[in-house]
Design a protein around this motif. Structure first.
Motif, PDB file in Angstrom:
ATOM      1  N   GLN A 107       0.825  -1.203   0.000  1.00  0.00           N
ATOM      2  CA  GLN A 107       0.000   0.000   0.000  1.00  0.00           C
ATOM      3  C   GLN A 107       0.864   1.261   0.000  1.00  0.00           C
ATOM      4  O   GLN A 107       2.008   1.248   0.456  1.00  0.00           O
ATOM      5  CB  GLN A 107      -0.916   0.022   1.228  1.00  0.00           C
ATOM      6  N   ARG A 108       0.279   2.329  -0.503  1.00  0.00           N
ATOM      7  CA  ARG A 108       0.897   3.650  -0.434  1.00  0.00           C
ATOM      8  C   ARG A 108      -0.088   4.606   0.229  1.00  0.00           C
ATOM      9  O   ARG A 108      -1.291   4.516   0.016  1.00  0.00           O
ATOM     10  CB  ARG A 108       1.246   4.187  -1.825  1.00  0.00           C
ATOM     11  N   GLU A 109       0.437   5.528   1.039  1.00  0.00           N
ATOM     12  CA  GLU A 109      -0.418   6.541   1.633  1.00  0.00           C
ATOM     13  C   GLU A 109      -0.575   7.689   0.638  1.00  0.00           C
ATOM     14  O   GLU A 109       0.411   8.245   0.156  1.00  0.00           O
ATOM     15  CB  GLU A 109       0.175   7.057   2.947  1.00  0.00           C
ATOM     16  N   GLY A 116     -10.574  21.567   1.120  1.00  0.00           N
ATOM     17  CA  GLY A 116      -9.601  22.412   1.819  1.00  0.00           C
ATOM     18  C   GLY A 116      -8.968  21.777   3.041  1.00  0.00           C
ATOM     19  O   GLY A 116      -8.032  22.354   3.611  1.00  0.00           O
ATOM     20  N   GLN A 117      -9.425  20.575   3.463  1.00  0.00           N
ATOM     21  CA  GLN A 117      -8.876  19.914   4.642  1.00  0.00           C
ATOM     22  C   GLN A 117      -7.915  18.798   4.212  1.00  0.00           C
ATOM     23  O   GLN A 117      -8.199  18.021   3.302  1.00  0.00           O
ATOM     24  CB  GLN A 117     -10.006  19.305   5.484  1.00  0.00           C
ATOM     25  N   LEU A 118      -6.747  18.742   4.894  1.00  0.00           N
ATOM     26  CA  LEU A 118      -5.752  17.724   4.560  1.00  0.00           C
ATOM     27  C   LEU A 118      -6.243  16.350   5.009  1.00  0.00           C
ATOM     28  O   LEU A 118      -6.641  16.160   6.157  1.00  0.00           O
ATOM     29  CB  LEU A 118      -4.421  18.048   5.242  1.00  0.00           C
ATOM     30  N   ARG A 119      -6.202  15.390   4.097  1.00  0.00           N
ATOM     31  CA  ARG A 119      -6.607  14.016   4.403  1.00  0.00           C
ATOM     32  C   ARG A 119      -5.579  13.052   3.810  1.00  0.00           C
ATOM     33  O   ARG A 119      -4.773  13.438   2.948  1.00  0.00           O
ATOM     34  CB  ARG A 119      -7.977  13.698   3.792  1.00  0.00           C
ATOM     35  N   SER A 120      -5.612  11.806   4.272  1.00  0.00           N
ATOM     36  CA  SER A 120      -4.778  10.766   3.668  1.00  0.00           C
ATOM     37  C   SER A 120      -5.512   9.433   3.750  1.00  0.00           C
ATOM     38  O   SER A 120      -6.354   9.229   4.628  1.00  0.00           O
ATOM     39  CB  SER A 120      -3.420  10.658   4.369  1.00  0.00           C
ATOM     40  N   VAL A 121      -5.186   8.537   2.844  1.00  0.00           N
ATOM     41  CA  VAL A 121      -5.814   7.217   2.818  1.00  0.00           C
ATOM     42  C   VAL A 121      -4.800   6.228   2.251  1.00  0.00           C
ATOM     43  O   VAL A 121      -3.960   6.584   1.413  1.00  0.00           O
ATOM     44  CB  VAL A 121      -7.101   7.241   1.953  1.00  0.00           C
ATOM     45  N   LEU A 122      -4.839   4.979   2.739  1.00  0.00           N
ATOM     46  CA  LEU A 122      -3.961   3.935   2.220  1.00  0.00           C
ATOM     47  C   LEU A 122      -4.613   3.275   1.009  1.00  0.00           C
ATOM     48  O   LEU A 122      -5.765   2.858   1.058  1.00  0.00           O
ATOM     49  CB  LEU A 122      -3.685   2.882   3.296  1.00  0.00           C
ATOM     50  N   VAL A 123      -3.855   3.190  -0.073  1.00  0.00           N
ATOM     51  CA  VAL A 123      -4.360   2.632  -1.323  1.00  0.00           C
ATOM     52  C   VAL A 123      -3.425   1.528  -1.785  1.00  0.00           C
ATOM     53  O   VAL A 123      -2.200   1.665  -1.732  1.00  0.00           O
ATOM     54  CB  VAL A 123      -4.459   3.726  -2.413  1.00  0.00           C
ATOM     55  N   LYS A 124      -3.993   0.395  -2.226  1.00  0.00           N
ATOM     56  CA  LYS A 124      -3.176  -0.701  -2.740  1.00  0.00           C
ATOM     57  C   LYS A 124      -2.516  -0.300  -4.061  1.00  0.00           C
ATOM     58  O   LYS A 124      -3.170   0.238  -4.945  1.00  0.00           O
ATOM     59  CB  LYS A 124      -4.037  -1.946  -2.960  1.00  0.00           C
ATOM     60  N   ASP A 125      -1.218  -0.549  -4.164  1.00  0.00           N
ATOM     61  CA  ASP A 125      -0.489  -0.324  -5.410  1.00  0.00           C
ATOM     62  C   ASP A 125      -0.550  -1.625  -6.202  1.00  0.00           C
ATOM     63  O   ASP A 125       0.236  -2.549  -5.979  1.00  0.00           O
ATOM     64  CB  ASP A 125       0.958   0.072  -5.110  1.00  0.00           C
ATOM     65  N   THR A 126      -1.511  -1.726  -7.109  1.00  0.00           N
ATOM     66  CA  THR A 126      -1.749  -2.982  -7.825  1.00  0.00           C
ATOM     67  C   THR A 126      -0.569  -3.387  -8.705  1.00  0.00           C
ATOM     68  O   THR A 126      -0.334  -4.573  -8.926  1.00  0.00           O
ATOM     69  CB  THR A 126      -3.019  -2.889  -8.687  1.00  0.00           C
ATOM     70  N   VAL A 127       0.170  -2.409  -9.219  1.00  0.00           N
ATOM     71  CA  VAL A 127       1.331  -2.732 -10.058  1.00  0.00           C
ATOM     72  C   VAL A 127       2.430  -3.350  -9.206  1.00  0.00           C
ATOM     73  O   VAL A 127       3.008  -4.385  -9.546  1.00  0.00           O
ATOM     74  CB  VAL A 127       1.847  -1.471 -10.781  1.00  0.00           C
TER      75      VAL A 127
END
Length: 213
Positions: A107-109, A116-127
């Motif tokens: 995963q990558r964050e 306007g609000q800072l957010r982050s989420v973990l996403v699978k790097d399928t490659v």
């Protein structure tokens, strides 16, 4: 062209068994909720596997039809701003900011601004995940797949391929949080495949074995 091969005379659909659309709709509502439409019923009737995959995808990722085709297929570019209209009068303003490093889970964050609000989420790097080895997950939609109830290490596997098991029968023993946890069979049947062995480290929902009726 067919020569001696079997052929269908007349309209192919005439030889199909009748379909109970009401029963199909009731089954879809039980599996996916009461928001099943007539279009959903027809899609499931004609393309059952594709429809099931679509419902699982939208259950995980939400109403992706709100995204444009390019954003859905390629994702936004860094510093790109775009809008997503969830419904009339409800629009999200999103700006992609940065990508984090690849973690052990593949995963990558992803950092972005949401209205306007800072957010982050973990996403699978399928490659990247294609080059990494992961233990398969148990699919809740597939009857007979038994997953790990929590992270732990396999101490003992009590069955093997071809073994007959009864509902509630111990299948495997895990060591989790300094305690032993017994994984019992959710159904009666025959062991189709075993995906672990002693000392295998598992994460939650990792596939342990498969049972067929």
């Amino acid at each position: 062209v067919l020569k001696s091969l079997p052929r269908i005379e007349g309209r192919p659909g005439a030889s199909l068994p009748p379909m109970d659309f009401k029963n199909l709709e009731d089954g879809l509502q039980a599996a996916h909720g009461d928001d099943i439409t007539p279009e959903d019923v027809m899609s499931a009737a004609m393309y059952p596997k594709v429809f099931q995959e679509f419902k699982e995808f939208t259950a995980n990722f939400g109403p992706v039809d709100c995204l444009s085709t390019r954003l859905f297929l390629d994702g936004p570019k860094i510093a790109e701003e775009f809008e997503v209209e969830l419904e009339r009068g409800k629009t999200l303003h999103i700006k992609a900011l940065a990508l984090g490093d690849l973690n052990k889970a593949g995963q990558r964050e992803v950092f972005f601004e949401l209205n306007g609000q800072l957010r982050s989420v973990l996403v699978k790097d399928t490659v990247a995940m294609k080059e990494m080895k992961f233990h398969p997950k148990a699919q809740k939609s597939i009857k007979g797949q038994v997953g790990a109830p929590m992270p732990g290490k396999v101490l003992e596997v009590k069955v093997k391929v071809g073994s007959k098991v009864e509902k509630g029968q111990p299948l495997c023993v895990l060591s989790a949080m300094k305690m032993e946890t017994v994984v019992n069979s959710p159904m009666s049947g025959t062991i189709k495949a075993v995906h672990v062995e002693p000392d295998t480290s598992l994460e939650g929902d990792d596939l342990i074995l498969e049972i067929e009726e």
